[in-house]
Scaffold this motif. Structure first.
Motif, short mmCIF file in Angstrom:
data_model
loop_
_atom_site.label_atom_id
_atom_site.label_comp_id
_atom_site.label_asym_id
_atom_site.label_seq_id
_atom_site.Cartn_x
_atom_site.Cartn_y
_atom_site.Cartn_z
N PRO A 71 -16.87 3.65 -10.39
CA PRO A 71 -18.22 4.23 -10.53
C PRO A 71 -18.63 4.28 -12.01
O PRO A 71 -17.82 4.61 -12.88
N GLY A 72 -19.87 3.91 -12.27
CA GLY A 72 -20.38 3.97 -13.65
C GLY A 72 -20.00 2.77 -14.51
O GLY A 72 -20.33 2.74 -15.70
N THR A 73 -19.28 1.79 -13.94
CA THR A 73 -18.87 0.62 -14.73
C THR A 73 -19.48 -0.63 -14.13
O THR A 73 -19.45 -0.81 -12.91
N LYS A 74 -20.04 -1.49 -14.99
CA LYS A 74 -20.57 -2.77 -14.48
C LYS A 74 -19.61 -3.91 -14.77
O LYS A 74 -19.48 -4.83 -13.99
N LEU A 75 -18.94 -3.82 -15.92
CA LEU A 75 -18.13 -4.95 -16.37
C LEU A 75 -16.65 -4.57 -16.38
O LEU A 75 -16.25 -3.63 -17.08
N VAL A 76 -15.85 -5.30 -15.64
CA VAL A 76 -14.39 -5.14 -15.74
C VAL A 76 -13.94 -6.00 -16.92
O VAL A 76 -14.38 -7.14 -17.09
N SER A 77 -13.06 -5.44 -17.74
CA SER A 77 -12.49 -6.22 -18.85
C SER A 77 -11.01 -5.87 -18.94
O SER A 77 -10.47 -5.18 -18.06
N SER A 78 -10.35 -6.38 -19.97
CA SER A 78 -8.90 -6.14 -20.03
C SER A 78 -8.45 -5.95 -21.48
O SER A 78 -9.19 -6.27 -22.41
N PHE A 79 -7.27 -5.40 -21.61
CA PHE A 79 -6.73 -5.16 -22.95
C PHE A 79 -5.22 -5.25 -22.92
O PHE A 79 -4.60 -5.21 -21.85
N PHE A 80 -4.65 -5.37 -24.08
CA PHE A 80 -3.20 -5.24 -24.27
C PHE A 80 -2.94 -3.99 -25.08
O PHE A 80 -3.67 -3.70 -26.04
N VAL A 81 -1.90 -3.24 -24.73
CA VAL A 81 -1.37 -2.25 -25.67
C VAL A 81 -0.30 -2.98 -26.47
O VAL A 81 0.65 -3.54 -25.90
N MET A 82 -0.48 -3.01 -27.78
CA MET A 82 0.45 -3.70 -28.67
C MET A 82 1.21 -2.65 -29.48
O MET A 82 0.58 -1.76 -30.09
N VAL A 83 2.52 -2.73 -29.44
CA VAL A 83 3.34 -1.79 -30.22
C VAL A 83 4.09 -2.64 -31.25
O VAL A 83 5.01 -3.39 -30.90
#
Ligand SMILES: CC(C)(COP(=O)(O)OP(=O)(O)OC[C@H]1O[C@@H](n2cnc3c(N)ncnc32)[C@H](O)[C@@H]1OP(=O)(O)O)[C@@H](O)C(=O)NCCC(=O)NCCS
Ligand SMILES: CC(=O)OP(=O)(O)O
Length: 332
Positions: free
Chosen positions: A143-155
């Motif tokens: 809900p409230g989101t139009k665009l799905v995107s992605s990310f990496f957590v980098m340590v």
């Protein structure tokens, strides 16, 4: 406590059920073994029991739920659900049965949609497009989101930048050539993801090959425009651009290239201008700096389905499953 140990602790404190459909892959089975032994999540393995057991020599998967789609007593209800959700896209009972029994990714996502599991992780074998397409089609956006995107957590080890070497890099996996509005949306979602997972305030840099007008090109204009849109949409987020990478994370360079900026030199969320830049950059940092790289984690799907690189290790899969469980626990 390091990033991934904290995430595992959070996952254990509110145990969720995560589907692993790529059971022909030894790394996936090794990850399932660790996840069960450390009680990080309940695990559902999709496939024929005898095939899974054949690949699991030396591992203890007795606590996993193994489901062979063609023998599942839920198959008919999943066919009905898939037809209901996708009939205006031409889904018929025959097509749904074929997809659910032949493509374990569709079966896993439909389990999540039906509420029989909390999330899914795949991508050790399948391409990102094949992992994410069923979740975009079936689970749709939150809900409230139009665009799905992605990310990496980098340590990043031995790194004083970002949040003691921890960063969110986005989008490294999904949105191929975002326009300014999409880039702004990716920035907003990434800030939220950083705060939810890392537990610190996000400081977002909109990356470019230019810092504050040092270069001119339509690619720079896109990032300038995205920064303007993001600042209007998310006035509470610490966000600025356009910055080169050094100006974004190295305090002395930030001070010289962008004097007076509160963000330059302090960023912990790095928003790349397109998928080429994001995907290449995360792999460089992972391989040359020997960083831990968890993802691609999605943001904006109604329930968490997360991807992996085909180059992942079993340990990476454990980390992404723990992140998925923490995301699932956050859904109201
Ligand atoms: C993810 C991806 C497969 C989706 O695109 P696609 O296969 O062309 O799929 P479609 O455009 O047919 O979209 C499928 C559904 O998802 C929706 N969708 C696609 N991208 C979306 C997004 N970013 N946010 C929200 N919904 C999205 C579409 O609206 C469509 O919904 P519908 O079928 O109900 O109408 C595509 O963006 C892609 O290939 N991305 C790059 C992946 C990659 O190669 N990464 C590099 C390695 S990590
Ligand atoms: C995230 C990513 O780049 O995935 P793969 O390495 O499988 O293409």
């Amino acid at each position: 406590m390091g990033f991934i140990d904290d995430i595992k602790k959070r996952a254990k404190s509110n145990k969720k059920t995560i589907v692993l459909p790529e059971t022909g892959d030894r790394r996936t089975l090794e990850a399932a073994n660790t996840l069960l032994a450390e009680e990080i999540a309940n695990i559902v393995l999709i496939g024929k029991k005898e095939d899974i057991e054949k690949g699991a020599e030396g591992l203890d998967l007795t606590k996993a739920l193994m489901i062979d789609p063609s023998q599942s007593d839920k198959l008919q209800s999943y066919i009905d659900l898939l037809v209901e959700l996708r009939k205006n896209k031409g889904m018929t009972p025959d097509k749904a049965k074929e997809l659910l029994t032949k493509d374990y990714l569709y079966f896993g996502v439909t389990m999540v949609k039906a509420g029989d599991a909390d999330g899914m992780v795949a991508g050790a074998v399948n391409s990102t497009a094949n992992v994410l397409r069923p979740s975009l089609q079936i689970l749709k956006t939150a809900p409230g989101t139009k665009l799905v995107s992605s990310f990496f957590v980098m340590v990043v080890p031995n790194c004083e930048y970002g949040a003691d070497g921890t960063f969110v890099f986005s989008d490294c996996g999904l949105v191929q050539n975002p326009n300014a509005e999409e880039l702004a949306a990716i920035a907003g979602s990434s800030a939220k993801s950083f705060e939810a997972l890392v537990g610190k305030e996000a400081v977002v840099a909109m990356l470019s090959h230019s810092t504050k007008g040092s270069a001119s090109h339509p690619d720079v204009d896109k990032v300038v425009e995205a920064t303007k849109i993001a600042k209007e949409l998310y006035p509470d987020i610490k966000l600025e651009g356009e910055f080169q990478l050094d100006a974004a994370i190295v305090p002395s360079v930030g001070a010289s290239k962008a004097p007076g900026s509160d963000i330059a030199g302090k960023a912990n969320v790095l928003v790349f201008p397109d998928l080429d830049a994001g995907n290449i950059s995360y792999k460089i940092v992972q391989r040359l700096a020997k960083a831990e790289a968890y993802g691609p984690v999605t943001q904006g799907i109604a329930k968490p389905v997360n991807d992996l690189s085909r180059g992942c290790s079993a340990e990476d899969i454990v980390g992404v499953v723990a992140i998925t469980a923490v995301q699932a626990a956050a859904i109201k």
